[in-house]
Design a protein around this motif. Structure first.
Motif, PDB file in Angstrom:
ATOM      1  N   LYS A 173       0.827  -1.423  -0.104  1.00 27.53           N
ATOM      2  CA  LYS A 173      -0.231   0.475  -0.250  1.00 27.53           C
ATOM      3  C   LYS A 173       1.124   1.227   0.016  1.00 27.53           C
ATOM      4  O   LYS A 173       1.521   1.159   0.755  1.00 27.53           O
ATOM      5  CB  LYS A 173      -1.226   0.023   1.155  1.00 27.53           C
ATOM      6  N   GLN A 174       0.723   2.696  -0.642  1.00 28.63           N
ATOM      7  CA  GLN A 174       0.401   3.507  -0.564  1.00 28.63           C
ATOM      8  C   GLN A 174       0.615   4.628   0.622  1.00 28.63           C
ATOM      9  O   GLN A 174      -0.738   4.157   0.895  1.00 28.63           O
ATOM     10  CB  GLN A 174       0.838   4.445  -2.025  1.00 28.63           C
ATOM     11  N   PRO A 175       1.152   5.784   1.232  1.00 27.26           N
ATOM     12  CA  PRO A 175       0.383   6.338   2.284  1.00 27.26           C
ATOM     13  C   PRO A 175      -0.620   7.378   1.522  1.00 27.26           C
ATOM     14  O   PRO A 175      -0.828   7.323   0.941  1.00 27.26           O
ATOM     15  CB  PRO A 175       1.421   6.835   2.684  1.00 27.26           C
ATOM     16  N   PRO A 176      -1.338   7.572   2.538  1.00 27.08           N
ATOM     17  CA  PRO A 176      -2.704   7.688   2.127  1.00 27.08           C
ATOM     18  C   PRO A 176      -2.681   9.175   2.071  1.00 27.08           C
ATOM     19  O   PRO A 176      -1.939  10.054   2.644  1.00 27.08           O
ATOM     20  CB  PRO A 176      -3.950   8.178   3.526  1.00 27.08           C
ATOM     21  N   LYS A 177      -3.459   9.425   1.083  1.00 23.82           N
ATOM     22  CA  LYS A 177      -2.914  11.260   0.357  1.00 23.82           C
ATOM     23  C   LYS A 177      -3.801  12.253   1.066  1.00 23.82           C
ATOM     24  O   LYS A 177      -4.862  12.256   0.814  1.00 23.82           O
ATOM     25  CB  LYS A 177      -3.041  11.115  -1.437  1.00 23.82           C
ATOM     26  N   ILE A 178      -3.555  12.334   2.667  1.00 19.89           N
ATOM     27  CA  ILE A 178      -3.842  12.941   3.276  1.00 19.89           C
ATOM     28  C   ILE A 178      -3.588  14.019   3.899  1.00 19.89           C
ATOM     29  O   ILE A 178      -1.930  13.905   4.701  1.00 19.89           O
ATOM     30  CB  ILE A 178      -4.219  12.032   4.556  1.00 19.89           C
ATOM     31  N   ALA A 179      -3.682  15.154   3.850  1.00 19.49           N
ATOM     32  CA  ALA A 179      -2.595  17.004   4.150  1.00 19.49           C
ATOM     33  C   ALA A 179      -3.146  16.338   5.719  1.00 19.49           C
ATOM     34  O   ALA A 179      -4.125  17.432   5.691  1.00 19.49           O
ATOM     35  CB  ALA A 179      -2.991  17.839   3.784  1.00 19.49           C
ATOM     36  N   PHE A 180      -2.184  16.115   6.694  1.00 18.10           N
ATOM     37  CA  PHE A 180      -3.172  16.454   7.705  1.00 18.10           C
ATOM     38  C   PHE A 180      -1.710  17.500   9.188  1.00 18.10           C
ATOM     39  O   PHE A 180      -0.258  17.677   9.175  1.00 18.10           O
ATOM     40  CB  PHE A 180      -3.187  15.250   8.695  1.00 18.10           C
ATOM     41  N   GLU A 181      -1.934  18.277   9.759  1.00 12.11           N
ATOM     42  CA  GLU A 181      -1.182  19.327  10.426  1.00 12.11           C
ATOM     43  C   GLU A 181      -2.131  19.645  11.933  1.00 12.11           C
ATOM     44  O   GLU A 181      -3.456  20.721  11.208  1.00 12.11           O
ATOM     45  CB  GLU A 181      -1.242  20.151   9.079  1.00 12.11           C
ATOM     46  N   ARG A 182      -1.335  19.262  12.955  1.00  8.48           N
ATOM     47  CA  ARG A 182      -1.956  20.317  14.162  1.00  8.48           C
ATOM     48  C   ARG A 182      -1.038  21.480  14.127  1.00  8.48           C
ATOM     49  O   ARG A 182      -0.542  22.196  13.386  1.00  8.48           O
ATOM     50  CB  ARG A 182      -1.500  19.655  15.033  1.00  8.48           C
ATOM     51  N   LYS A 183      -2.638  22.073  14.828  1.00  7.27           N
ATOM     52  CA  LYS A 183      -2.443  23.830  15.272  1.00  7.27           C
ATOM     53  C   LYS A 183      -2.081  24.262  16.594  1.00  7.27           C
ATOM     54  O   LYS A 183      -3.382  23.570  16.915  1.00  7.27           O
ATOM     55  CB  LYS A 183      -3.575  24.615  13.964  1.00  7.27           C
ATOM     56  N   ALA A 215      -7.173  18.918  19.548  1.00 10.32           N
ATOM     57  CA  ALA A 215      -8.644  20.376  19.442  1.00 10.32           C
ATOM     58  C   ALA A 215      -8.512  21.413  17.979  1.00 10.32           C
ATOM     59  O   ALA A 215      -9.695  21.404  18.021  1.00 10.32           O
ATOM     60  CB  ALA A 215      -9.016  21.582  20.331  1.00 10.32           C
ATOM     61  N   SER A 216      -7.383  21.251  17.260  1.00 11.93           N
ATOM     62  CA  SER A 216      -7.318  22.679  16.356  1.00 11.93           C
ATOM     63  C   SER A 216      -5.864  21.225  15.411  1.00 11.93           C
ATOM     64  O   SER A 216      -5.035  21.167  15.816  1.00 11.93           O
ATOM     65  CB  SER A 216      -6.373  23.490  16.676  1.00 11.93           C
ATOM     66  N   CYS A 217      -6.532  21.307  14.088  1.00 11.44           N
ATOM     67  CA  CYS A 217      -6.239  20.592  13.043  1.00 11.44           C
ATOM     68  C   CYS A 217      -6.968  21.174  12.162  1.00 11.44           C
ATOM     69  O   CYS A 217      -7.918  21.568  11.958  1.00 11.44           O
ATOM     70  CB  CYS A 217      -6.186  19.346  13.504  1.00 11.44           C
ATOM     71  N   SER A 218      -6.011  20.580  10.301  1.00 11.39           N
ATOM     72  CA  SER A 218      -6.618  21.133   9.414  1.00 11.39           C
ATOM     73  C   SER A 218      -5.995  19.124   9.079  1.00 11.39           C
ATOM     74  O   SER A 218      -5.347  18.531   8.742  1.00 11.39           O
ATOM     75  CB  SER A 218      -5.048  21.556   8.633  1.00 11.39           C
ATOM     76  N   ILE A 219      -7.099  19.258   7.973  1.00  5.17           N
ATOM     77  CA  ILE A 219      -7.321  17.758   7.697  1.00  5.17           C
ATOM     78  C   ILE A 219      -7.658  18.039   6.079  1.00  5.17           C
ATOM     79  O   ILE A 219      -8.956  18.183   5.365  1.00  5.17           O
ATOM     80  CB  ILE A 219      -8.306  16.934   7.979  1.00  5.17           C
ATOM     81  N   ILE A 220      -7.037  17.868   4.778  1.00  3.71           N
ATOM     82  CA  ILE A 220      -7.242  17.823   3.554  1.00  3.71           C
ATOM     83  C   ILE A 220      -7.064  16.713   2.790  1.00  3.71           C
ATOM     84  O   ILE A 220      -6.097  15.749   2.884  1.00  3.71           O
ATOM     85  CB  ILE A 220      -6.156  19.201   3.150  1.00  3.71           C
ATOM     86  N   LEU A 221      -7.897  15.541   2.335  1.00  2.00           N
ATOM     87  CA  LEU A 221      -8.307  14.454   1.717  1.00  2.00           C
ATOM     88  C   LEU A 221      -8.087  14.885   0.681  1.00  2.00           C
ATOM     89  O   LEU A 221      -8.782  15.348  -0.712  1.00  2.00           O
ATOM     90  CB  LEU A 221      -9.507  14.082   1.970  1.00  2.00           C
ATOM     91  N   ARG A 222      -6.698  14.229  -0.829  1.00  4.62           N
ATOM     92  CA  ARG A 222      -6.058  14.380  -1.855  1.00  4.62           C
ATOM     93  C   ARG A 222      -7.356  12.755  -2.675  1.00  4.62           C
ATOM     94  O   ARG A 222      -6.682  12.674  -3.939  1.00  4.62           O
ATOM     95  CB  ARG A 222      -5.526  14.351  -1.680  1.00  4.62           C
ATOM     96  N   GLU A 223      -7.539  11.942  -1.381  1.00  3.76           N
ATOM     97  CA  GLU A 223      -8.423  10.816  -2.354  1.00  3.76           C
ATOM     98  C   GLU A 223      -9.198  10.736  -1.316  1.00  3.76           C
ATOM     99  O   GLU A 223      -9.643  11.000  -0.539  1.00  3.76           O
ATOM    100  CB  GLU A 223      -7.381   9.533  -2.725  1.00  3.76           C
ATOM    101  N   ASP A 224     -10.061   9.448  -2.084  1.00  6.62           N
ATOM    102  CA  ASP A 224     -11.311   9.100  -1.485  1.00  6.62           C
ATOM    103  C   ASP A 224     -10.834   7.948  -0.150  1.00  6.62           C
ATOM    104  O   ASP A 224     -11.561   6.960  -0.298  1.00  6.62           O
ATOM    105  CB  ASP A 224     -12.509   8.593  -2.181  1.00  6.62           C
ATOM    106  N   ALA A 225     -10.227   8.773   1.336  1.00 10.24           N
ATOM    107  CA  ALA A 225     -10.226   8.318   2.506  1.00 10.24           C
ATOM    108  C   ALA A 225     -11.003   7.689   2.954  1.00 10.24           C
ATOM    109  O   ALA A 225     -11.764   8.071   3.093  1.00 10.24           O
ATOM    110  CB  ALA A 225      -8.332   8.399   3.166  1.00 10.24           C
ATOM    111  N   THR A 226     -10.277   6.516   4.131  1.00  9.93           N
ATOM    112  CA  THR A 226     -11.544   6.118   5.571  1.00  9.93           C
ATOM    113  C   THR A 226     -10.850   6.835   6.362  1.00  9.93           C
ATOM    114  O   THR A 226      -9.655   7.196   6.778  1.00  9.93           O
ATOM    115  CB  THR A 226     -11.519   4.255   4.871  1.00  9.93           C
ATOM    116  N   ALA A 227     -12.208   6.403   7.222  1.00 19.03           N
ATOM    117  CA  ALA A 227     -11.279   6.547   8.198  1.00 19.03           C
ATOM    118  C   ALA A 227     -10.176   6.099   8.903  1.00 19.03           C
ATOM    119  O   ALA A 227      -9.791   6.320  10.091  1.00 19.03           O
ATOM    120  CB  ALA A 227     -12.484   5.913   9.393  1.00 19.03           C
ATOM    121  N   ASP A 228     -10.020   4.296   9.005  1.00 21.38           N
ATOM    122  CA  ASP A 228      -8.649   4.134   8.937  1.00 21.38           C
ATOM    123  C   ASP A 228      -7.483   4.729   8.624  1.00 21.38           C
ATOM    124  O   ASP A 228      -6.964   4.910   9.070  1.00 21.38           O
ATOM    125  CB  ASP A 228      -8.641   2.041   8.998  1.00 21.38           C
TER     126      ASP A 228
END
Length: 372
Positions: A173-183, A215-228
């Motif tokens: 598998k490849q790492p999910p294309k999810i941009a996640f950043e804590r703020k 409590a604060s973060c940014s989540i950007i999905l660049r593919e149809d990702a799942t909760a897992d």
């Protein structure tokens, strides 16, 4: 540990009772996050000052590391002995190998370290047997070979995958294309999608983040990702490793039974005892490792085809002229002017190239330095 396993079992039972639909998406996401946190406690227990598993501290050497994993008595030790010439005790009874045994394969100019890991048992991820040590070493491999016995039930494949997944290993598998950043500052959970999302929404992402006390973060999905997959990104300790399914002892089954395995992706049939298709196995290992051989050419001399420089990694950025120079010596880039390249990566032979040029397997490179 028993308490943690009991909690996991209770949550899994609740998930099995819960219907899967849009209304329950957030609740299921919360349960999955709880399980991931509990499993993390199993994988990384508090230090008790005890000694690590004897025989499992193996120094990483060579250009790549390949791990042999499987249930006891599937022929790993025999395969290891044939491929590397390393004596790994083999017998017809289970748990012959009790420690991690390293060996080296010299193939196409590369040195590939191979590890014969003790046979794992079902429940290894939960602390049974020496499964924790075995799978912990597997996390450091560049390629995993899951060795299966052709004469034994095919569901053994899924059992081993479950054990590896429990330790945060994601196979093929490849790492999910999810941009996640804590703020640090407030603002809640910012959720955005660049594609149509069918598995995750704002509510589910917020519930998962709340379980992790984010409590604060940014989540950007660049593919149809799942909760897992979102949980994997938040956990941050997952490893993504290519895997080959090596079906051993094919001499003991019929052609009809073998055809069932033929439907598997990444499948290689062999017979270690009779040395059938071992060349085919090595070719598959080479292809999966994505190693690139680059030959050096000093000015006015013929290329050195005896000792290639091996570039590792699955990304093009790891196969550039700059990566090649850094493998030789990190100081080369300080005086780098350009490279002269022969091979399939260039349109003309030779061709002048910059540091970002991506090299192909068996290219020849001459480095030209700045004057003075």
């Amino acid at each position: 540990m028993a308490e943690i396993l009991a909690k996991i079992a209770d949550i899994e039972a609740e998930m099995a009772r819960t219907q899967k639909n849009k209304a329950t998406m957030g609740h299921l996401g919360l349960l999955k996050a709880k399980i991931a946190k509990l499993k993390r406690e199993l994988i990384t227990p508090a230090s008790s000052g005890g000694k690590p598993g004897e025989g499992f501290e193996v120094t990483k050497t060579g250009d790549a590391r390949v791990g042999l994993i499987g249930f006891p008595s599937v022929g790993k030790s025999t395969l290891m002995s044939i491929l590397t010439g390393t004596e790994s005790e083999a017998a017809d009874y289970e748990f012959t190998t009790l420690t991690c045994i390293p060996g080296t394969i010299h193939y196409r100019g590369a040195k590939i370290q191979m590890l014969d890991l003790p046979g794992i048992i079902e429940g290894a991820k939960d602390g049974k047997g020496r499964g924790k040590q075995v799978i912990a070493v597997a996390r450091s491999c560049n390629l995993i070979l899951i060795v299966l016995d052709a004469a034994k039930p095919a569901h053994h494949k899924r059992l081993i995958e479950t054990e590896l997944e429990g330790f945060g290993i994601r196979l093929n598998k490849q790492p999910p294309k999810i941009a996640f950043e804590r703020k640090d500052k407030g603002g809640g959970v910012f959720f955005s999608t660049a594609v149509q999302a069918t598995h995750l929404d704002q509510e589910t992402a917020s519930i998962i983040c709340k379980e992790y006390r984010i409590a604060s973060c940014s989540i950007i999905l660049r593919e149809d990702a799942t909760a897992d997959e979102l949980i994997d990104v938040i956990e941050g300790n997952r490893v993504y490793i290519p895997c080959l399914y090596v079906v051993n002892k094919v001499d003991a089954v019929t052609m009809e039974e073998l055809e069932l395995y033929d439907r598997l992706p990444h499948y290689v049939p062999i017979c270690g005892r009779l040395e059938w298709n071992l060349d085919g196995l090595m070719e598959e290992i080479w292809d999966e490792l994505k190693l690139v051989r680059v030959y050096t050419k000093p000015k006015g001399q013929i290329p050195d085809f005896k000792e290639p420089v091996i570039l590792k990694g699955h990304r093009d950025s790891q196969h550039t002229v700059e990566a090649f120079c850094n493998r030789l010596h990190k100081a080369i880039m300080h005086n780098f002017k350009y490279a002269i390249v022969w091979g399939t990566s260039v349109k003309f032979n030779p061709q002048k190239c910059g540091k970002d040029h991506v090299l192909h397997d068996q290219d020849v490179v001459q480095i030209v330095k700045k004057a003075g």
